[in-house]
Design a protein around this motif. Sequence first.
Motif, short mmCIF file in Angstrom:
data_model
loop_
_atom_site.label_atom_id
_atom_site.label_comp_id
_atom_site.label_asym_id
_atom_site.label_seq_id
_atom_site.Cartn_x
_atom_site.Cartn_y
_atom_site.Cartn_z
N LYS A 234 0.80 -1.22 0.00
CA LYS A 234 0.00 0.00 0.00
C LYS A 234 0.84 1.27 0.00
CE LYS A 234 -4.19 -1.90 2.09
NZ LYS A 234 -5.20 -1.77 3.17
N LEU A 243 -5.46 3.43 -7.19
CA LEU A 243 -6.40 4.19 -6.36
C LEU A 243 -6.91 5.42 -7.11
CD1 LEU A 243 -4.59 4.26 -2.88
CD2 LEU A 243 -6.65 2.96 -3.44
N PRO A 261 -12.70 9.34 -0.89
CA PRO A 261 -11.69 8.68 -0.06
C PRO A 261 -10.55 8.07 -0.87
CG PRO A 261 -13.75 7.43 -0.07
CD PRO A 261 -14.04 8.75 -0.70
N GLU A 265 -6.66 8.98 -0.39
CA GLU A 265 -5.66 7.95 -0.12
C GLU A 265 -4.56 7.97 -1.18
OE1 GLU A 265 -5.24 3.17 0.89
OE2 GLU A 265 -7.18 3.97 0.25
N ARG A 268 -2.12 10.65 -0.33
CA ARG A 268 -1.29 10.27 0.82
C ARG A 268 -0.20 9.30 0.40
NH1 ARG A 268 -1.27 5.98 3.86
NH2 ARG A 268 -3.21 5.17 2.96
#
Length: 350
Positions: A234, A243, A261, A265, A268
């Motif tokens: 991840k 993603l 979301p 993500e 991030r």
Amino acid sequence: MKYILFALLTCFPILLSAQTSDSISVAKEVDKLIDTCQGHIFLKNFEQALQCIETAKLKAEAGLGKMSAGYARCAHTQAVIYIQMGRFSDALPYCILAKDIREKILSKEDLEYSQSLSYLANLYKELGQYDKALPLALEAQEIRAIVPGKISREYGVILHILANIYHKTGEYEKSESYYLESINVLAKKPGKSAQEYSIAVSNLAVLYFDMGKYDQVENLYIEAKTSQAKFPGKRSAAYAGTLNNLAMFYFKIGQYNKAEPLFLEARRVFAKVYGTNHEAYVSALTNLAGFYYEVGQYGKAELLFLKAKEIMERTVGKENRTYAAIIANLGVLYFDVGQYDKAEADYLEA
């Protein structure tokens, strides 16, 4: 911005033959240095990797000569470092050098030669030079169909690269055919748990998105995301790209509660993988900003566009297409909220 993920390729060991004991010793030292470089690449210690490969190149040049497999491997590794840094233009001359040396000193059936062809094809694709990319990829396909054969990781990867090229040039039917064949091969070698397989699945989803075949997109992205969460994990660029692409899909079909979301993500993960000065992170910011703009959250969109603008101005300057696009988007936003002076200024700058 959707991401067509860069096909992953690895180095092959140098084949040593008909060498003196001294040259074999030097070649082994060069190999050790290259292995150290690859460790730095894996850890994203790129400056250390560049210093290490310079040492390896000097040793290879002095002990083996520039027309040697060892020196070609050094040049190839330097190209890989720049590729991993996103510096494709800097990688190009080293990739060309490695290919030219290998073409002269190795047989065309050698794996290292086809490796150089596939890397160079991929680089030209990333640089938008599709007319140069395609013949190299086709040559590599022809070679790899024989050595190591059509049921091999190497053959699956070159099919994937060809699918990417045809995707980029808008030849969607050819692209689809190559993606499907690539996925079929990679499912067998190296297997469905491998990163090469999940990237091919994710990129086929990108193609179907671009073709408007939305009923086939979601399941492919979810398969790729699930696989990439396990490997490479991840905190990988491949996972972040998937993603982002899944978020873009949900955004396109109006499922905003699922899109937000995933955008967050992706941002991030890109920050962790590349840092906050990398263009991939900037793209994640602008994608999230575009999402907030479309759903009417103008304050959030403005802050994200301004952050992206600041990063681009500081890292690459104003003479850049990405910077200009950010400014243009800010102009649209300011116009829509009635801040016409700011809108005019941004339109003029863009």
